[in-house]
Design a protein around this motif. Structure first.
Motif: not given
Length: 255
Positions: A177-181
């Protein structure tokens, strides 16, 4: 002196205030091992280097207040009104602005306001909002509850828990999720920790305070299971469970 009765312990656990994140009442009644990384120490080091910091879901502000040095601009958000009042009283004298903001609402700050965003045990992490309010090169630093935390206690009251609940709060999902953001994860660590409850009052207070363990918990609705657990603690001396935690640090790339 006679030991407290079951009814006395239930009443005591029901009467303790649950505002804030001060767990000192549990001393001598419950214990939880701490992760080796020392979140509060790491938080203090990062706050001392920052110029503008945001602490999300600050609770009563106790963890943020533990830092000896705060940035010139320090803001905290909190959604539960009793905690907003407690955090304001604690942090206001140190120049911290405490903003009442529901935990799932968009953060009420402009893009790129902070070079440090922090959160200890957020209910949910809204990665897009964190990335939005971080400046390029800024850092998100957080200790979070991991998967299957205190499931031994939850299972006593709720029975076998579904696979979906067991997969929740997975640190690898947080990384994704962090990478997606648009954030780069620079540190991710996990820990499994022993938790021990020495009387049923501690169990009651814990479940009233940490509301996601047994959703909708009340002593009236769960009295038979509380009685069973009380008898087990009396016979064995304690009830042992395991908590899980993970530390995640992510950075917003420089432009």
């Amino acid at each position: 002196m006679d030991a407290p009765t079951f009814d006395e312990l239930i009443a005591e656990g029901d009467a303790v205030p649950v505002d804030g994140w001060d767990f000192s009442w549990f001393e001598g009644r419950a214990t939880e091992a701490r992760p080796s990384w020392g979140y509060a120490r790491g938080l203090a080091r990062r706050l001392a280097r920052a110029t503008a910091a945001l602490d999300i879901q600050t609770g009563g502000g106790e963890v943020l207040h533990s830092a000896p040095v705060l940035p010139p601009l320090t803001v905290a958000t909190e959604g539960w009104p009793p905690n907003v009042s407690k955090a304001t009283a604690l942090l206001g004298p140190r120049g911290v602005a405490v903003v009442a903001s529901p935990q799932d609402a968009p953060l009420p700050f402009a893009d790129g306001t902070f070079d440090l965003v922090t959160s200890r045990h957020p209910v949910r992490t809204h990665w897009d909002e964190i990335a939005r309010v971080l400046r390029p090169g800024g850092t998100y630093y957080s200790q979070q509850v991991g998967p299957e935390s205190v499931f031994e206690l939850a299972g006593h009251f709720l029975g076998p828990l579904p696979d979906e609940a067991r997969r929740a709060r997975d640190p690898d999902q947080a990384r994704t999720a962090a990478h997606a953001a648009g954030l780069d994860v620079v540190d991710l660590r996990t820990a499994r920790l022993r938790v021990e409850f020495h009387d049923i009052a501690a169990v009651v207070h814990f479940l009233r305070k940490v509301v996601w363990i047994v959703p909708g918990f009340t002593t009236a609705a769960h009295l038979p299971r509380l009685r069973t657990l009380h008898d087990r603690i009396t016979a064995q001396g304690s009830f042992v469970a395991n908590s899980t935690r993970f530390l995640i640090e992510a950075r917003k790339p420089n432009l």
